[in-house]
Scaffold this motif. Sequence first.
Motif, mmCIF file in Angstrom:
data_model
loop_
_atom_site.group_PDB
_atom_site.id
_atom_site.type_symbol
_atom_site.label_atom_id
_atom_site.label_comp_id
_atom_site.label_asym_id
_atom_site.label_seq_id
_atom_site.Cartn_x
_atom_site.Cartn_y
_atom_site.Cartn_z
ATOM 1 N N VAL A 30 9.112 7.811 23.882
ATOM 2 C CA VAL A 30 9.584 6.837 22.967
ATOM 3 C C VAL A 30 10.574 6.083 23.719
ATOM 4 C CG1 VAL A 30 10.875 6.700 20.800
ATOM 5 C CG2 VAL A 30 9.253 8.603 20.902
ATOM 6 N N TYR A 31 10.509 4.528 23.449
ATOM 7 C CA TYR A 31 11.303 3.576 23.931
ATOM 8 C C TYR A 31 12.485 3.184 22.900
ATOM 9 C CZ TYR A 31 13.101 -1.146 25.247
ATOM 10 O OH TYR A 31 13.975 -2.060 25.537
ATOM 11 N N ILE A 32 13.699 3.046 23.467
ATOM 12 C CA ILE A 32 14.816 2.812 22.396
ATOM 13 C C ILE A 32 15.580 1.867 23.287
ATOM 14 C CG2 ILE A 32 16.700 3.483 21.112
ATOM 15 C CD1 ILE A 32 15.523 6.207 21.140
ATOM 16 N N ASP A 33 15.477 0.616 22.591
ATOM 17 C CA ASP A 33 16.334 -0.654 23.279
ATOM 18 C C ASP A 33 17.566 -0.556 22.431
ATOM 19 O OD1 ASP A 33 17.306 -3.025 24.115
ATOM 20 O OD2 ASP A 33 15.533 -4.370 23.042
ATOM 21 N N THR A 34 18.511 0.028 23.232
ATOM 22 C CA THR A 34 19.920 -0.078 22.618
ATOM 23 C C THR A 34 20.485 -1.653 22.811
ATOM 24 O OG1 THR A 34 21.028 0.442 24.707
ATOM 25 C CG2 THR A 34 20.349 2.247 23.573
ATOM 26 N N GLY A 35 20.178 -2.449 23.621
ATOM 27 C CA GLY A 35 20.654 -3.824 23.576
ATOM 28 C C GLY A 35 20.422 -4.480 22.230
ATOM 29 N N ALA A 36 19.157 -4.214 21.691
ATOM 30 C CA ALA A 36 18.805 -5.003 20.481
ATOM 31 C C ALA A 36 19.584 -4.594 19.386
ATOM 32 C CB ALA A 36 17.319 -4.171 20.175
ATOM 33 N N MET A 37 20.058 -3.128 19.424
ATOM 34 C CA MET A 37 21.147 -2.592 18.547
ATOM 35 C C MET A 37 22.410 -3.409 18.406
ATOM 36 S SD MET A 37 20.366 1.604 19.045
ATOM 37 C CE MET A 37 21.099 2.030 17.617
ATOM 38 N N TYR A 38 22.878 -3.672 19.578
ATOM 39 C CA TYR A 38 24.151 -4.342 19.662
ATOM 40 C C TYR A 38 23.967 -5.654 19.368
ATOM 41 C CZ TYR A 38 26.701 -0.566 21.842
ATOM 42 O OH TYR A 38 27.179 0.702 22.107
ATOM 43 N N ARG A 39 22.818 -6.389 19.765
ATOM 44 C CA ARG A 39 22.448 -7.623 19.383
ATOM 45 C C ARG A 39 22.424 -7.946 17.768
ATOM 46 N NH1 ARG A 39 20.275 -11.403 22.994
ATOM 47 N NH2 ARG A 39 20.583 -10.600 25.115
ATOM 48 N N ALA A 40 21.736 -6.821 17.055
ATOM 49 C CA ALA A 40 21.727 -7.011 15.551
ATOM 50 C C ALA A 40 23.020 -7.044 15.032
ATOM 51 C CB ALA A 40 20.773 -5.813 15.151
ATOM 52 N N VAL A 41 23.911 -6.167 15.558
ATOM 53 C CA VAL A 41 25.179 -6.304 15.032
ATOM 54 C C VAL A 41 25.941 -7.566 15.329
ATOM 55 C CG1 VAL A 41 27.590 -5.304 14.978
ATOM 56 C CG2 VAL A 41 25.441 -3.814 15.274
ATOM 57 N N LEU A 70 20.336 -0.423 10.590
ATOM 58 C CA LEU A 70 19.515 -0.835 11.756
ATOM 59 C C LEU A 70 18.213 0.052 11.999
ATOM 60 C CD1 LEU A 70 21.980 -1.423 14.701
ATOM 61 C CD2 LEU A 70 21.272 -3.289 12.951
ATOM 62 N N GLU A 71 17.096 -0.336 12.070
ATOM 63 C CA GLU A 71 15.936 0.499 12.285
ATOM 64 C C GLU A 71 14.829 -0.198 13.220
ATOM 65 O OE1 GLU A 71 14.752 2.609 7.929
ATOM 66 O OE2 GLU A 71 14.669 0.179 7.967
ATOM 67 N N PHE A 72 14.167 0.675 13.873
ATOM 68 C CA PHE A 72 13.142 0.427 14.678
ATOM 69 C C PHE A 72 11.766 0.477 14.099
ATOM 70 C CE2 PHE A 72 16.541 0.829 18.216
ATOM 71 C CZ PHE A 72 16.363 -0.266 18.875
ATOM 72 N N ALA A 73 10.848 -0.357 14.169
ATOM 73 C CA ALA A 73 9.504 0.071 13.497
ATOM 74 C C ALA A 73 8.405 -0.677 14.542
ATOM 75 C CB ALA A 73 9.464 -1.025 12.173
ATOM 76 N N TYR A 74 7.497 0.300 14.535
ATOM 77 C CA TYR A 74 6.716 0.093 15.666
ATOM 78 C C TYR A 74 5.745 -1.006 15.412
ATOM 79 C CZ TYR A 74 3.368 1.034 19.735
ATOM 80 O OH TYR A 74 2.393 0.984 20.450
ATOM 81 N N ASN A 75 5.341 -2.080 16.145
ATOM 82 C CA ASN A 75 4.233 -3.007 16.010
ATOM 83 C C ASN A 75 3.001 -2.723 16.670
ATOM 84 O OD1 ASN A 75 2.615 -5.557 16.115
ATOM 85 N ND2 ASN A 75 4.551 -6.696 15.520
ATOM 86 N N ASP A 76 2.159 -2.136 16.022
ATOM 87 C CA ASP A 76 0.874 -1.884 16.792
ATOM 88 C C ASP A 76 0.336 -3.167 17.590
ATOM 89 O OD1 ASP A 76 0.506 0.704 15.946
ATOM 90 O OD2 ASP A 76 0.065 0.151 14.063
ATOM 91 N N ARG A 77 0.453 -4.408 17.299
ATOM 92 C CA ARG A 77 -0.144 -5.454 17.634
ATOM 93 C C ARG A 77 0.389 -5.734 19.048
ATOM 94 N NH1 ARG A 77 0.910 -10.810 17.853
ATOM 95 N NH2 ARG A 77 2.708 -10.335 16.259
ATOM 96 N N MET A 83 13.465 -4.642 16.209
ATOM 97 C CA MET A 83 14.501 -4.419 15.532
ATOM 98 C C MET A 83 14.661 -4.947 13.991
ATOM 99 S SD MET A 83 17.471 -3.081 15.101
ATOM 100 C CE MET A 83 17.701 -2.455 16.444
ATOM 101 N N TYR A 84 14.663 -4.043 13.045
ATOM 102 C CA TYR A 84 15.069 -4.936 11.594
ATOM 103 C C TYR A 84 16.570 -4.427 11.295
ATOM 104 C CZ TYR A 84 10.077 -5.042 10.704
ATOM 105 O OH TYR A 84 8.732 -5.326 10.657
ATOM 106 N N LEU A 85 17.216 -5.628 10.653
ATOM 107 C CA LEU A 85 18.678 -5.546 10.259
ATOM 108 C C LEU A 85 18.589 -5.725 8.816
ATOM 109 C CD1 LEU A 85 21.498 -5.819 10.588
ATOM 110 C CD2 LEU A 85 21.309 -8.265 10.863
ATOM 111 N N ASN A 86 19.025 -4.488 8.265
ATOM 112 C CA ASN A 86 19.071 -4.536 6.678
ATOM 113 C C ASN A 86 17.635 -4.800 6.092
ATOM 114 O OD1 ASN A 86 21.767 -3.686 6.713
ATOM 115 N ND2 ASN A 86 22.610 -5.745 6.485
ATOM 116 N N GLY A 87 16.604 -4.194 6.763
ATOM 117 C CA GLY A 87 15.185 -4.165 6.263
ATOM 118 C C GLY A 87 14.344 -5.730 6.401
#
Length: 236
Positions: A30-41, A70-77, A83-87
């Motif tokens: 599983v890959y988790i981009d923590t930078g994306a989380m700070y960017r979303a905030v 904050l949520e990560f949703a996998y994009n098959d394509r 990254m999803y911020l509040n949906g």
Amino acid sequence: MGKITIAIDGYSSTGKSTIAKQLAKALDYVYIDTGAMYRAVTLYALQNKFIAEHSNDTDAIVESLSKINLEFAYNDRLGYSEMYLNGVNVEKEIRTLEVSKYVSRIAEIKEVREMLVGMQREMGEAKGVVMDGRDIGTVVFPNAELKVFMTASPEKRAYRRYKELLEKGEEVTYEEILKNVALRDRIDSSREFSPLRKADGAITFDNSDMGLQEQFERLHNYAKRVIESKNKKGTP
């Protein structure tokens, strides 16, 4: 076969996310981009005018943390999580220079770091994770089996970022990107909470003169050796 935790830290624009995605895919982790989380905030703070050129409304940011989902949703394509911020999918918005200008300032806020570090630890509890950021090997997963500290010259990093933003259609100059890289380095390395530094036992990985394929092959080999060693020892 037992899995490990891989922590990749380092300076901005060293390609941490790119190499972490490749490693995760190759290892079926599983890959988790923590930078994306700070960017979303940071994006949330910009959208609500909690941050400006020369000031932060830190109290407003902290009071709003309970409203940030904050949520990560996998994009098959695409083959990776977005990254999803509040949906709302904000993957494109969080990669802009505007967000880059302020993300280090948001990351300085103790309450922001505490919230996101807690989320990151939960995400990585089961191992089989590749996580990249600024404090993964020092704070989030100090016991990670493989810790990497990525670096490159500021000029090389700025040029890579400059090309990336141009390809996305943004109107930027190399000079402003280099200035942003230098500023982020200073803030990330000198902040009071979880400053950027090489974790104990981490491998220093200078990719100034490496192409993507060479970087991937070297780090993939590192990872395979650590995984093989762990399994030979019979570590659960």
